[in-house]
Structure formats: structure tokens, C-alpha cells
Design an enzyme around this catalytic site. Structure first.
Site, PDB file in Angstrom:
ATOM      1  CG  HIS A  20     -11.291   6.149   1.948  1.00  0.00           C
ATOM      2  ND1 HIS A  20     -11.130   7.415   1.473  1.00  0.00           N
ATOM      3  CD2 HIS A  20     -10.401   5.377   1.277  1.00  0.00           C
ATOM      4  CE1 HIS A  20     -10.169   7.433   0.564  1.00  0.00           C
ATOM      5  NE2 HIS A  20      -9.710   6.203   0.417  1.00  0.00           N
ATOM      6  CE  LYS A  44      -2.138   6.526  -4.895  1.00  0.00           C
ATOM      7  NZ  LYS A  44      -3.411   5.982  -4.422  1.00  0.00           N
ATOM      8  NE  ARG A  92     -11.096   2.633  -6.180  1.00  0.00           N
ATOM      9  CZ  ARG A  92     -10.323   3.682  -6.217  1.00  0.00           C
ATOM     10  NH1 ARG A  92     -10.799   4.856  -5.860  1.00  0.00           N
ATOM     11  NH2 ARG A  92      -9.070   3.597  -6.610  1.00  0.00           N
ATOM     12  CB  SER A 130      -8.716  10.535  -2.596  1.00  0.00           C
ATOM     13  OG  SER A 130      -9.144   9.751  -1.524  1.00  0.00           O
TER      14      SER A 130
HETATM   15  O1  PNS Z   1      -4.190   4.980  -0.655  1.00  0.00           O
HETATM   16  P1  PNS Z   1      -2.891   4.565  -1.260  1.00  0.00           P
HETATM   17  O2  PNS Z   1      -2.039   5.778  -1.540  1.00  0.00           O
HETATM   18  O3  PNS Z   1      -3.048   3.697  -2.468  1.00  0.00           O
HETATM   19  O4  PNS Z   1      -2.107   3.693  -0.151  1.00  0.00           O
HETATM   20  C1  PNS Z   1      -0.859   3.140  -0.425  1.00  0.00           C
HETATM   21  C2  PNS Z   1      -0.173   2.726   0.889  1.00  0.00           C
HETATM   22  C3  PNS Z   1      -0.005   3.918   1.797  1.00  0.00           C
HETATM   23  C4  PNS Z   1      -1.008   1.682   1.584  1.00  0.00           C
HETATM   24  C5  PNS Z   1       1.213   2.125   0.506  1.00  0.00           C
HETATM   25  O5  PNS Z   1       1.910   3.050  -0.268  1.00  0.00           O
HETATM   26  C6  PNS Z   1       2.042   1.752   1.726  1.00  0.00           C
HETATM   27  O6  PNS Z   1       1.791   0.745   2.337  1.00  0.00           O
HETATM   28  N1  PNS Z   1       3.016   2.612   2.086  1.00  0.00           N
HETATM   29  C7  PNS Z   1       3.869   2.396   3.230  1.00  0.00           C
HETATM   30  C8  PNS Z   1       5.276   1.929   2.793  1.00  0.00           C
HETATM   31  C9  PNS Z   1       5.281   0.445   2.506  1.00  0.00           C
HETATM   32  O7  PNS Z   1       5.062  -0.382   3.363  1.00  0.00           O
HETATM   33  N2  PNS Z   1       5.537   0.135   1.222  1.00  0.00           N
HETATM   34  C10 PNS Z   1       5.589  -1.242   0.745  1.00  0.00           C
HETATM   35  C11 PNS Z   1       4.201  -1.697   0.319  1.00  0.00           C
HETATM   36  S1  PNS Z   1       4.296  -3.236  -0.473  1.00  0.00           S
END
Ligand code: PNS
Length: 161
Positions: A20, A44, A92, A130
Site C-alpha cells: 500500500h 471484509k 497485483r 493484508s
Molecule cells: O481493500 P478493499 O477491502 O478491497 O477495499 C474495498 C473498498 C473499501 C474500496 C470498497 O469495498 C468500497 O469502496 N467500499 C465503500 C462502499 C462503496 O462505495 N461500495 C460500492 C463500490 S462499487
């Protein structure tokens, strides 16, 4: 004076890794500011609180052009609030692609002016995630080269056996 270009780099950061950190550095090559957006409502089910993740990221990425905030709700709403024009995500492996592609298209549907940019991490950090860091730390493995020392200490505290 031109408007500063702001990127939002969203994620769960559970915990932040050297991968990150690498993407934040790479983002600063093409934007003026990066806002690291820590999802409070991540699908998650993170193991540490959002405030703890924010505090660790602030220690791991101490840079004047980088700020760290948590957010609830839709990412596009958060991006609008902070004035971002770019969303940064890391790619990745091919296995990341489908989820990332879906998210990028949905976010574009919700906020057409917001552009998702995918960055490829440094070669030696490509395998890093992570969840792997958590798993290795949980069973007492050495993750010192994969996370900032503050994160390492937090993992040791969490998984002390
Ligand atoms: O590191 P991650 O867990 O893959 O990140 C995912 C994240 C937090 C970027 C995604 O779940 C997110 O944007 N969550 C906020 C809610 C939202 O906007 N959801 C619609 C995404 S299309």
C-alpha cells in the site's frame, strides 16, 4: 493557480502493508495530494477498529501531501466531499481484475467525472496482501520486511501468544 489534483486511495488497510505504501508513493507522481480512505463499513469485516487502522497508516505514511480519513457509506460520496478527481486502486494479479473492474464501472456509473486509475506495485511486493500478512503474523511468522515497524508492533500485540 490551478486546482490541486486530489486522489483518493480507498481500502480496508487491515493492516497497511509495504505494498500500500508503495502505491501511495507512486500516486504522488501524478497527483498533488492523496487522501487514504479507510472503509469503516468494509465487506471484509476488519479485525482492528477503523480508528486503529487510521492511526497505523498515519505512522506508516507520514508525508505532507498525504492525509488519512475514515469513511462510511459510498466511496464516490466521500471522493466528492474531499474534491478528488481520481480513485487509485492496486492491481497485483489477474485474480484482482474482475472485482476491480466491476467496482470501477459501478463507481463510474455513480460518479462519471471520477476516474479510476490502476497502479501496479513494485515487483517484489506483488505477492503481498493484508490477509497473508495477518495469517503469517497470527502463527508467529516474520513479517518485519512487509509492514512498517508500527504495524509490526500492533500485529505482535494483537497476536501475542
Ligand atoms: O481493500 P478493499 O477491502 O478491497 O477495499 C474495498 C473498498 C473499501 C474500496 C470498497 O469495498 C468500497 O469502496 N467500499 C465503500 C462502499 C462503496 O462505495 N461500495 C460500492 C463500490 S462499487
Amino acid at each position: 493557480m490551478s486546482t490541486p489534483r486530489i486522489a483518493v486511495y480507498p481500502g480496508s488497510f487491515d493492516p497497511i502493508t509495504r505494498g500500500h505504501e508503495d502505491l501511495v508513493r507512486r500516486s504522488l507522481a501524478f497527483v498533488d495530494r492523496v487522501v487514504i480512505a479507510v472503509a469503516g463499513n468494509s465487506a471484509k469485516a476488519p479485525r482492528v477498529t477503523v480508528d486503529e487502522r487510521v492511526a497505523l497508516i498515519r505512522q506508516a505514511v507520514a508525508h505532507p501531501a498525504v492525509e488519512v480519513q475514515s469513511f462510511e457509506g459510498l466511496l464516490v460520496d466521500f471522493a466528492r466531499r474531499v474534491g478528488a478527481s481520481v480513485l487509485v486502486r492496486g492491481l497485483r494479479a489477474v485474480s484482482d481484475f474482475e472485482y476491480e473492474f466491476q467496482m470501477a464501472l459501478m463507481n463510474r456509473n455513480l460518479a462519471p467525472q471520477l476516474e479510476t486509475v490502476f497502479l501496479v506495485p513494485a515487483f517484489d511486493l506483488t505477492y503481498l496482501s493484508s490477509s497473508l500478512v495477518r495469517e503469517v503474523a497470527r502463527y508467529g511468522g516474520d513479517v518485519a520486511s512487509l509492514v512498517h515497524p508500527a504495524v509490526l508492533e500492533a500485529l505482535k500485540r494483537k497476536y501475542r501468544r
